[in-house]
Design a protein around this motif. Structure first.
Motif, PDB file in Angstrom:
ATOM      1  N   TYR A   5       0.859  -1.189   0.000  1.00 14.12           N
ATOM      2  CA  TYR A   5       0.000   0.000   0.000  1.00 14.12           C
ATOM      3  C   TYR A   5       0.890   1.232   0.000  1.00 14.12           C
ATOM      4  O   TYR A   5       1.934   1.241   0.664  1.00 14.12           O
ATOM      5  CB  TYR A   5      -0.915   0.017   1.237  1.00 14.12           C
ATOM      6  CG  TYR A   5      -2.110   0.913   1.048  1.00 14.12           C
ATOM      7  CD1 TYR A   5      -3.276   0.434   0.459  1.00 14.12           C
ATOM      8  CD2 TYR A   5      -2.063   2.255   1.414  1.00 14.12           C
ATOM      9  CE1 TYR A   5      -4.375   1.255   0.259  1.00 14.12           C
ATOM     10  CE2 TYR A   5      -3.167   3.088   1.218  1.00 14.12           C
ATOM     11  CZ  TYR A   5      -4.316   2.581   0.633  1.00 14.12           C
ATOM     12  OH  TYR A   5      -5.394   3.384   0.430  1.00 14.12           O
ATOM     13  N   ASP A  86      -1.640   4.407  -4.027  1.00 16.42           N
ATOM     14  CA  ASP A  86      -3.007   3.968  -3.730  1.00 16.42           C
ATOM     15  C   ASP A  86      -3.863   5.105  -3.193  1.00 16.42           C
ATOM     16  O   ASP A  86      -5.070   5.140  -3.413  1.00 16.42           O
ATOM     17  CB  ASP A  86      -2.987   2.841  -2.683  1.00 16.42           C
ATOM     18  CG  ASP A  86      -2.318   1.597  -3.218  1.00 16.42           C
ATOM     19  OD1 ASP A  86      -2.823   1.035  -4.201  1.00 16.42           O
ATOM     20  OD2 ASP A  86      -1.282   1.192  -2.658  1.00 16.42           O
ATOM     21  N   GLN A 158      -7.355  -1.404   4.750  1.00 17.17           N
ATOM     22  CA  GLN A 158      -7.151  -1.783   3.347  1.00 17.17           C
ATOM     23  C   GLN A 158      -6.260  -3.010   3.244  1.00 17.17           C
ATOM     24  O   GLN A 158      -6.518  -3.907   2.446  1.00 17.17           O
ATOM     25  CB  GLN A 158      -6.527  -0.616   2.558  1.00 17.17           C
ATOM     26  CG  GLN A 158      -7.426   0.596   2.425  1.00 17.17           C
ATOM     27  CD  GLN A 158      -8.709   0.284   1.682  1.00 17.17           C
ATOM     28  OE1 GLN A 158      -8.692  -0.311   0.614  1.00 17.17           O
ATOM     29  NE2 GLN A 158      -9.834   0.655   2.256  1.00 17.17           N
ATOM     30  N   ARG A 162      -7.134  -6.893   1.821  1.00 20.13           N
ATOM     31  CA  ARG A 162      -6.377  -7.497   0.719  1.00 20.13           C
ATOM     32  C   ARG A 162      -5.767  -8.846   1.087  1.00 20.13           C
ATOM     33  O   ARG A 162      -5.326  -9.571   0.232  1.00 20.13           O
ATOM     34  CB  ARG A 162      -5.238  -6.564   0.296  1.00 20.13           C
ATOM     35  CG  ARG A 162      -5.697  -5.306  -0.370  1.00 20.13           C
ATOM     36  CD  ARG A 162      -4.511  -4.455  -0.753  1.00 20.13           C
ATOM     37  NE  ARG A 162      -4.942  -3.225  -1.390  1.00 20.13           N
ATOM     38  CZ  ARG A 162      -4.108  -2.338  -1.880  1.00 20.13           C
ATOM     39  NH1 ARG A 162      -2.805  -2.523  -1.797  1.00 20.13           N
ATOM     40  NH2 ARG A 162      -4.569  -1.239  -2.444  1.00 20.13           N
TER      41      ARG A 162
END
Length: 165
Positions: A5, A86, A158, A162
């Motif tokens: 990220y 991102d 996030q 993932r």
């Protein structure tokens, strides 16, 4: 493992607000042991200070709170940043508008206002401390610490989403 990220902080010249946010978030990320997974960077909408270290006052006030900005160098936002990062966080509405203007349509959703992640402060823009006194840099740090805690929580969410269970 590569960066899972990436977050880009953006202000005008990349010498006060965005490097402060960059340094604070880097330290929070490292404290969570995520420095190998989360990339943090900063840039400016303009090329006024490319290659320069952050403003000495920004560094001084950050150092008092335990953040080291001395290795950061100003750069301008590059076209490749829109696909590479991102999350692209604008310090104020002017930066937000400038980023949206340059950003390809498919990456527009990555651009957000940094203080949308703040919890303790109701302000929506990080004010530029450049032409003010010490209290401006302290206020920026207060806002940035709050915003970075929210950004870190978002990034962790996030990353969890993932990761296959």
């Amino acid at each position: 493992m590569g960066q899972a990220y990436s977050v880009l902080m953006v202000c005008t010249g990349n010498i006060c607000r965005s490097p402060t946010a960059d340094g604070v978030l880097r330290q929070l990320v490292a404290a969570q042991g995520l420095q190998d997974v989360v990339e943090v960077d900063s840039a400016g909408t303009y090329d006024y200070h490319v290659g320069e270290a952050p403003d000495r006052r920004a560094q001084q006030h950050a150092r008092k709170r335990g953040y080291d900005l001395s290795n950061l160098r100003a750069r301008q936002v590059a076209g490749s940043d829109f696909s590479r990062f991102d999350l692209i966080l604008a310090m104020d509405k002017g930066h937000f508008a400038a980023l949206r203007q340059r950003c390809p349509a498919e990456f527009q959703s990555k651009i957000q206002l940094f203080l949308d992640y703040a919890a303790a402060f109701q302000e929506d823009e990080v004010p530029d401390p450049y032409y003010g006194g010490a209290e401006g840099f302290e206020h920026v740090l207060d806002l940035v610490e709050d915003g970075c805690r929210g950004v870190l929580a978002h990034v962790q969410h996030q990353l969890a989403a993932r990761t296959p269970s």
